[in-house]
Design a protein around this motif. Structure first.
Motif, mmCIF file in Angstrom:
data_model
loop_
_atom_site.group_PDB
_atom_site.id
_atom_site.type_symbol
_atom_site.label_atom_id
_atom_site.label_comp_id
_atom_site.label_asym_id
_atom_site.label_seq_id
_atom_site.Cartn_x
_atom_site.Cartn_y
_atom_site.Cartn_z
ATOM 1 N N VAL A 59 -1.061 7.444 2.743
ATOM 2 C CA VAL A 59 -1.074 6.809 1.423
ATOM 3 C C VAL A 59 -1.308 5.306 1.556
ATOM 4 O O VAL A 59 -2.098 4.708 0.807
ATOM 5 N N TYR A 60 -0.635 4.687 2.518
ATOM 6 C CA TYR A 60 -0.835 3.245 2.718
ATOM 7 C C TYR A 60 -2.257 2.945 3.202
ATOM 8 O O TYR A 60 -2.854 1.938 2.789
ATOM 9 N N ALA A 62 -4.875 4.728 2.488
ATOM 10 C CA ALA A 62 -5.736 4.910 1.316
ATOM 11 C C ALA A 62 -5.655 3.696 0.395
ATOM 12 O O ALA A 62 -6.654 3.302 -0.223
ATOM 13 N N SER A 63 -4.482 3.078 0.314
ATOM 14 C CA SER A 63 -4.343 1.864 -0.498
ATOM 15 C C SER A 63 -5.207 0.738 0.048
ATOM 16 O O SER A 63 -5.743 -0.076 -0.713
ATOM 17 N N LEU A 64 -5.371 0.690 1.370
ATOM 18 C CA LEU A 64 -6.255 -0.308 1.963
ATOM 19 C C LEU A 64 -7.700 -0.106 1.512
ATOM 20 O O LEU A 64 -8.428 -1.079 1.272
ATOM 21 N N VAL A 66 -8.645 1.173 -1.315
ATOM 22 C CA VAL A 66 -8.717 0.718 -2.705
ATOM 23 C C VAL A 66 -8.846 -0.806 -2.759
ATOM 24 O O VAL A 66 -9.679 -1.351 -3.498
ATOM 25 N N ILE A 67 -8.038 -1.494 -1.962
ATOM 26 C CA ILE A 67 -8.095 -2.959 -1.951
ATOM 27 C C ILE A 67 -9.467 -3.447 -1.502
ATOM 28 O O ILE A 67 -9.974 -4.466 -1.978
ATOM 29 N N HIS A 71 -10.695 -6.102 -4.167
ATOM 30 C CA HIS A 71 -10.009 -7.302 -3.695
ATOM 31 C C HIS A 71 -10.436 -8.566 -4.438
ATOM 32 O O HIS A 71 -9.674 -9.529 -4.513
ATOM 33 N N TRP A 77 -4.952 -10.519 -1.994
ATOM 34 C CA TRP A 77 -5.405 -9.285 -1.361
ATOM 35 C C TRP A 77 -5.294 -9.331 0.161
ATOM 36 O O TRP A 77 -4.961 -8.315 0.794
ATOM 37 N N LEU A 84 0.151 -3.884 3.962
ATOM 38 C CA LEU A 84 -0.052 -2.447 3.759
ATOM 39 C C LEU A 84 -0.303 -1.736 5.083
ATOM 40 O O LEU A 84 0.198 -0.619 5.313
ATOM 41 N N GLY A 88 3.409 -1.024 5.967
ATOM 42 C CA GLY A 88 3.332 0.283 5.335
ATOM 43 C C GLY A 88 2.948 1.392 6.287
ATOM 44 O O GLY A 88 3.786 2.216 6.689
#
Length: 437
Positions: A59-60, A62-64, A66-67, A71, A77, A84, A88
């Protein structure tokens, strides 16, 4: 799941460690993974545990991704991306898998309940959310509160490791647990400095930043990885450990800790010779640990996504340490070192930490989820699909990115690195989802 142990780990015959759960004689297996009894209905529910907890680092990660695409709308960011990844994804993976490796190398029985471990992970992630919220939205005291919760979670993890080590019988590979103890202790030193940086912005900030970054990345992350590679690396290659690997790990740990103490002191007080000497000791310790790994790889070259990712990550660690030494030696002062520290962070975080993380998960997940040899082969094939292209593209793009290139080239190469990460994340999620059936 029970863990088979070798009665003579240093025997001269090659040890073939299979990538699927088959019956292996006790004298033929390294103490990393033995998946007998890890199905969904196994006595300890270990497969279910790893299916649930392995989703957290993903999940962390995947958040990268997205950023990477949004960003430009996020002022913080860069800070968020670093935390993250390290706080994370990497820190969650360390807590999950260091507990597993500790039980394996110390020959302790599988736990009957995961409640305490689950509470530690829950506490950790509550703290991480607080730190990310505070740092990303300019609410410093929220971040400080989150850092305090993270501190409590790491303290609980350190206490658990200490009790396990004290209660265990002497074990050949207990040096791995000592690396985990040292790494957690170092992190407890680095967390308060990071929390202090959220509320203080004065002339001391560059020195605090350098201390926080070096102690956390070279202490918490690097020490944990070096200790784990002792048994994980020959297992990934399906061969025996180098004869001097345990001795090398034992020699390197006090060197690394001495180096970190000198490095941290030198950075805070800005005593350049002390800081350079400490970083040099850390680099020497890394070389000592990696040398037996190179010896093993010469006899059994890497031939999978996991093996090549981990192997190349070791090279990026040495590159980052060399760049870091050069910066410390030539920069006029701490402010200049801090402003150019991105040249060290990119290879250290992306090339080393992130690449070890995805490589280790690519090997560990298929086996830990159990389900029989056919299922393990199927999952491994999913995670290894197109692996030569992924490894080559990601590392070539990273190599171009760290060079002095025009902005449009850096944008293109960074997107290629993100694509390589997606090529791991998508099959990893599929592996977790299909393992539920």
């Amino acid at each position: 799941m029970t863990t088979a142990w070798p009665t003579n780990p240093s025997h001269r015959e090659p040890v073939e460690v299979p990538a699927e759960p088959v019956e292996v004689p006790a004298d033929r297996q390294l103490p990393v993974l033995n998946t007998r009894g890890t199905g969904a209905t196994g006595a300890t529910g270990r497969a279910n545990w790893h299916r649930r907890t392995s989703a957290i680092p993903l999940v962390y990660l995947a958040s990268l991704v997205v950023i990477a695409f949004v960003h430009q709308f996020m002022p913080s960011w860069y800070w968020l991306a670093i935390h993250l990844l390290l706080l994370g994804a990497v820190t969650n993976a360390i807590l999950i898998w260091s507990a597993h490796f500790t039980a394996a190398v110390l020959r302790v029985p599988a736990p009957t309940s995961r409640r305490a471990e689950g509470l530690r992970l829950a506490l950790l992630n509550v703290g991480i959310v607080g730190v990310l919220t505070g740092g990303g939205t300019d609410r410093p005291w929220v971040g400080v509160a989150g850092a305090a919760v993270v501190f409590a979670a790491i303290t609980a993890h350190l206490t658990w490791l200490t009790r396990r080590l004290r209660a265990s019988l002497p074990a050949r590979f207990s040096i791995t647990v000592r690396y985990y103890l040292a790494a957690a202790t170092v992190l407890l030193v680095g967390i308060p400095v990071g929390a202090w940086m959220l509320v203080v912005d004065d002339d001391s900030r560059p020195r605090l930043l350098l201390f926080h970054a070096h102690i956390n990345v070279l202490g918490w992350v690097t020490l944990t990885i070096l200790g784990t590679l002792l048994t994980l690396w020959p297992t990934v290659l399906r061969t025996r450990m180098a004869d001097d690997a345990v001795r090398a790990a034992g020699t390197a740990l006090p060197l690394a800790l001495t180096g970190l103490a000198l490095l941290g002191t030198g950075l805070l007080a800005w005593w350049r010779p002390v800081a350079v000497g400490g970083l040099a000791l850390v680099a020497i310790a890394a070389v000592i640990v990696l040398r037996p790994a190179v010896t093993v790889a010469r006899g059994k070259p890497p031939a999978s996504f996991a093996a090549w990712s981990i192997a190349i990550a070791g090279g990026w660690l040495l590159v980052a340490l060399a760049v870091d030494l050069g910066t410390l030696l030539t920069a006029p002062g701490p402010a200049e070192v801090a402003s150019s520290f991105g040249d060290v962070l990119v290879p250290l975080l992306v090339g080393f930490a992130a690449q070890v993380l995805v490589g280790a998960l690519a090997y560990l997940l298929p086996v830990a989820l159990g389900g029989g040899p056919a299922r393990v082969r199927e999952r491994t094939a999913m995670l290894d699909r197109h692996w030569p292209q992924r490894v080559a593209m990601g590392n070539a793009a990273l190599a171009v990115f760290v060079l002095p290139t025009p902005p449009y080239v850096r944008i293109t190469t960074s997107m290629l690195v993100v694509v390589a990460l997606l090529q791991f994340l998508i099959p990893a999620v599929r592996v977790l989802l299909t393992s539920r059936r």
